[in-house]
Design an enzyme around this catalytic site. Structure first.
Site, PDB file in Angstrom:
ATOM      1  N   ARG A  63      52.089  12.085 -19.830  1.00 54.79           N
ATOM      2  CA  ARG A  63      52.016  11.275 -18.592  1.00 54.79           C
ATOM      3  C   ARG A  63      52.379   9.821 -18.876  1.00 54.79           C
ATOM      4  O   ARG A  63      52.778   9.080 -17.990  1.00 54.79           O
ATOM      5  CB  ARG A  63      50.623  11.399 -17.947  1.00 54.79           C
ATOM      6  CG  ARG A  63      50.438  10.545 -16.705  1.00 54.79           C
ATOM      7  CD  ARG A  63      49.296  11.006 -15.786  1.00 54.79           C
ATOM      8  NE  ARG A  63      48.093  11.351 -16.502  1.00 54.79           N
ATOM      9  CZ  ARG A  63      47.203  10.471 -16.999  1.00 54.79           C
ATOM     10  NH1 ARG A  63      47.389   9.181 -16.839  1.00 54.79           N
ATOM     11  NH2 ARG A  63      46.119  10.899 -17.625  1.00 54.79           N
ATOM     12  N   TYR A 116      63.868   8.781   5.826  1.00 57.54           N
ATOM     13  CA  TYR A 116      63.353  10.134   5.624  1.00 57.54           C
ATOM     14  C   TYR A 116      61.942  10.256   6.229  1.00 57.54           C
ATOM     15  O   TYR A 116      61.127   9.344   6.107  1.00 57.54           O
ATOM     16  CB  TYR A 116      63.353  10.447   4.123  1.00 57.54           C
ATOM     17  CG  TYR A 116      62.658  11.735   3.785  1.00 57.54           C
ATOM     18  CD1 TYR A 116      63.006  12.923   4.423  1.00 57.54           C
ATOM     19  CD2 TYR A 116      61.635  11.768   2.849  1.00 57.54           C
ATOM     20  CE1 TYR A 116      62.346  14.100   4.131  1.00 57.54           C
ATOM     21  CE2 TYR A 116      60.981  12.952   2.541  1.00 57.54           C
ATOM     22  CZ  TYR A 116      61.340  14.114   3.203  1.00 57.54           C
ATOM     23  OH  TYR A 116      60.687  15.285   2.919  1.00 57.54           O
ATOM     24  N   ASP A 188      66.530   2.905  -1.264  1.00 55.99           N
ATOM     25  CA  ASP A 188      66.568   4.340  -1.549  1.00 55.99           C
ATOM     26  C   ASP A 188      68.039   4.746  -1.581  1.00 55.99           C
ATOM     27  O   ASP A 188      68.718   4.758  -0.554  1.00 55.99           O
ATOM     28  CB  ASP A 188      65.794   5.089  -0.456  1.00 55.99           C
ATOM     29  CG  ASP A 188      65.696   6.577  -0.746  1.00 55.99           C
ATOM     30  OD1 ASP A 188      66.599   7.109  -1.419  1.00 55.99           O
ATOM     31  OD2 ASP A 188      64.740   7.213  -0.272  1.00 55.99           O
ATOM     32  N   LYS A 213      67.912  15.671  -5.310  1.00 55.51           N
ATOM     33  CA  LYS A 213      69.158  15.838  -4.570  1.00 55.51           C
ATOM     34  C   LYS A 213      70.354  15.807  -5.527  1.00 55.51           C
ATOM     35  O   LYS A 213      70.426  16.618  -6.419  1.00 55.51           O
ATOM     36  CB  LYS A 213      69.215  14.772  -3.471  1.00 55.51           C
ATOM     37  CG  LYS A 213      67.899  14.629  -2.667  1.00 55.51           C
ATOM     38  CD  LYS A 213      67.576  15.870  -1.897  1.00 55.51           C
ATOM     39  CE  LYS A 213      66.326  15.890  -1.044  1.00 55.51           C
ATOM     40  NZ  LYS A 213      65.196  15.066  -1.322  1.00 55.51           N
TER      41      LYS A 213
HETATM   42  C1  4LM Z   1      65.526  15.984   3.240  1.00 56.96           C
HETATM   43  N1  4LM Z   1      64.614  14.390   1.720  1.00 56.96           N
HETATM   44  O1  4LM Z   1      65.995  15.015   3.863  1.00 56.96           O
HETATM   45  P1  4LM Z   1      61.432  14.350  -2.588  1.00 56.96           P
HETATM   46  N2  4LM Z   1      64.339   9.735  -0.010  1.00 56.96           N
HETATM   47  C2  4LM Z   1      65.274  10.349   0.752  1.00 56.96           C
HETATM   48  C3  4LM Z   1      65.136  11.708   1.047  1.00 56.96           C
HETATM   49  O2  4LM Z   1      66.075  12.282   1.797  1.00 56.96           O
HETATM   50  C4  4LM Z   1      64.037  12.419   0.536  1.00 56.96           C
HETATM   51  C5  4LM Z   1      63.101  11.740  -0.249  1.00 56.96           C
HETATM   52  C6  4LM Z   1      63.283  10.402  -0.516  1.00 56.96           C
HETATM   53  C7  4LM Z   1      64.553  15.682   2.162  1.00 56.96           C
HETATM   54  C8  4LM Z   1      63.646  16.583   1.677  1.00 56.96           C
HETATM   55  C9  4LM Z   1      63.161  17.763   2.343  1.00 56.96           C
HETATM   56  C10 4LM Z   1      66.397   9.569   1.299  1.00 56.96           C
HETATM   57  C11 4LM Z   1      63.859  13.827   0.853  1.00 56.96           C
HETATM   58  C12 4LM Z   1      61.899  12.440  -0.838  1.00 56.96           C
HETATM   59  O3  4LM Z   1      61.573  15.482  -1.652  1.00 56.96           O
HETATM   60  O4  4LM Z   1      60.012  13.872  -2.672  1.00 56.96           O
HETATM   61  O5  4LM Z   1      62.065  14.553  -3.928  1.00 56.96           O
HETATM   62  O6  4LM Z   1      62.279  13.128  -1.981  1.00 56.96           O
HETATM   63  O7  4LM Z   1      65.874  17.123   3.476  1.00 56.96           O
END
Ligand code: 4LM
Length: 415
Positions: A63, A116, A188, A213
């Site tokens: 960790r 998001y 982001d 992603k």
């Molecule tokens: C989606 N997105 O859009 P984790 N920042 C951005 C995102 O699109 C996402 C996250 C952070 C999607 C997930 C289901 C611009 C997530 C959050 O899912 O925690 O790795 O990322 O489809």
């Protein structure tokens, strides 16, 4: 053994995705070894206490640090052009750890209105619960950011191009406003990747990624990364990451190191495919509006070639008709998968109002322009004609049987 080729900043990004941060291995292993271990043995108590006291380098517990995770952090930091990075369990783990390390009760944050859905939930519910106030503004006009700044504004959070309908924000303009108040700018960069956009060049203090992603790119990991100055990363690692504990697993780091090696070729194909699909959708008689930075007339065109080196591979579009048509269209697809997420080899399609952006209240969705007929497609790596043909047959089938343009359809009320 050859020199450790760490962070050779003169390399091209495609080379960095393969080599940056590589640790020399005593056996000459080509691929980063996977240190799948929770803890590390100390030679004796003196060594253990010296490591805890920070008097001696070396690993303690995964960790707090792990050699496989270190390699990933150094690779992503090099790609984003920052001195350091911290890996996290998820993209949301990155957003929360990066922000809460610098915020306390009574602080204020300015956030882009379309982001998001879970980031929206984090800011609008959890932050407020702990006495951090948040204003959501349309940052496509930087004057709105200027108007929202308060004496206690400590951070400005940007997503660009934004989830779900690709609003593009001028990072340099917003950063200049934030700097006047000594507020940290956090971007982001998930939709772009460091190959298409490096927000540090426009003045961002911190960049975060959902590594789930494009960075990983194969749909088999949920993870995040934070990039910033050495000082900021040390603080994040020593506080929110260490004590709240949303750290990455070594196996996930190993998979992302593997995925990253093809980021450059994947992004090239993703973007090419997306351009074709965006143009196809734009000329389709049952599609009212297409949001894609690569289309002429999109407001992002002014930033293409400067802030953004490509348009990415997420497209949003407004269908004619109502929510039933949107659902029917998705349910008629045969190749394209109905799923949230993006950045995978598979083309994924989803309905933001009822899926990724369901944490928004209906009012906040309306204010951000996320309608019930908005569809988001994350264009994958398949042959583009197959993606296009699937969309064409689903649109044809939906509107051949639809009477829905005449009626209202259901309106979503949850959020
Ligand atoms: C989606 N997105 O859009 P984790 N920042 C951005 C995102 O699109 C996402 C996250 C952070 C999607 C997930 C289901 C611009 C997530 C959050 O899912 O925690 O790795 O990322 O489809």
């Amino acid at each position: 053994m050859r020199d450790n080729p760490n962070n050779k900043s003169q390399w091209q990004p495609a080379t960095m995705t393969i080599h940056a941060g590589k640790h020399a291995d005593e056996h000459g292993a080509l691929v980063a070894p996977l240190y799948q271990t929770a803890t590390f043995a100390f030679a004796n108590t003196a060594q253990g206490s010296a490591r805890f006291a920070g008097e001696e380098g070396g690993y303690i517990y995964s960790r707090l640090g792990n050699p496989t995770i270190d390699q990933l952090e150094q690779r992503v930091a090099a790609l984003e052009g920052y001195p350091a990075a911290a890996a996290s369990a998820t993209g949301m783990g990155a957003v929360s750890a990066a922000m809460l390390a610098f915020l306390q009760q009574g602080d204020h944050v300015v956030v882009a209105d379309a982001i998001y859905g879970c980031s929206f939930a984090l800011f609008s519910h959890l932050f407020r619960k702990f006495g951090i106030s948040v204003d959501f503004v349309d940052m496509t006009d930087p004057a709105n950011v200027q108007a929202a700044m308060q004496p206690n504004t400590k951070m400005v959070f940007i997503e660009t191009p934004a989830n779900p309908h690709l609003k593009v924000i001028d990072i340099a303009a917003v950063s200049a406003i934030a700097k006047q108040r000594q507020a940290r700018v956090i971007v982001d960069n998930t939709f772009m990747t460091p190959l298409l956009q490096q927000p540090r060049k426009q003045g961002a203090d911190i960049v975060i990624h959902s590594a789930t992603k494009y960075l990983n790119g194969h749909g088999d990991v949920v993870a995040g990364v934070i990039c910033a100055s050495q000082e900021d990363i040390e603080l994040i690692k020593a506080t929110t990451l260490k004590d709240m504990g949303a750290t990455m697993s070594p196996h996930d780091a190993w998979l992302i190191l593997r995925g990253l090696k093809t980021l450059d070729v994947r992004m090239e194909r993703h973007c090419k495919n997306a351009q074709v699909i965006a143009e196809f959708l734009q000329q389709h008689p049952h599609v009212r509006e297409v949001y894609y930075p690569g289309l002429p007339g999109h407001p992002a065109q002014a930033l293409l070639g400067t802030q953004m080196q490509g348009a990415g591979a997420v497209i949003a579009f407004e269908l004619e008709g109502n929510i039933d048509d949107a659902r029917n269209m998705l349910d008629s697809l045969q190749l394209i998968t109905i799923a949230v997420s993006l950045g995978d080899a598979e083309t994924l399609i989803q309905h933001p109002a009822s899926m990724t952006h369901s944490p928004y209240t209906p009012e906040a969705r309306a204010k951000a322009g996320i309608s019930d007929t908005l569809i988001r497609i994350a264009v994958g790596l398949e042959a583009v004609t197959d993606i296009q043909n699937d969309l064409a047959q689903a649109l044809e089938r939906t509107f051949a049987t639809s009477t829905n343009t005449e009626k209202q359809g259901e309106t979503l009320t949850y959020g």
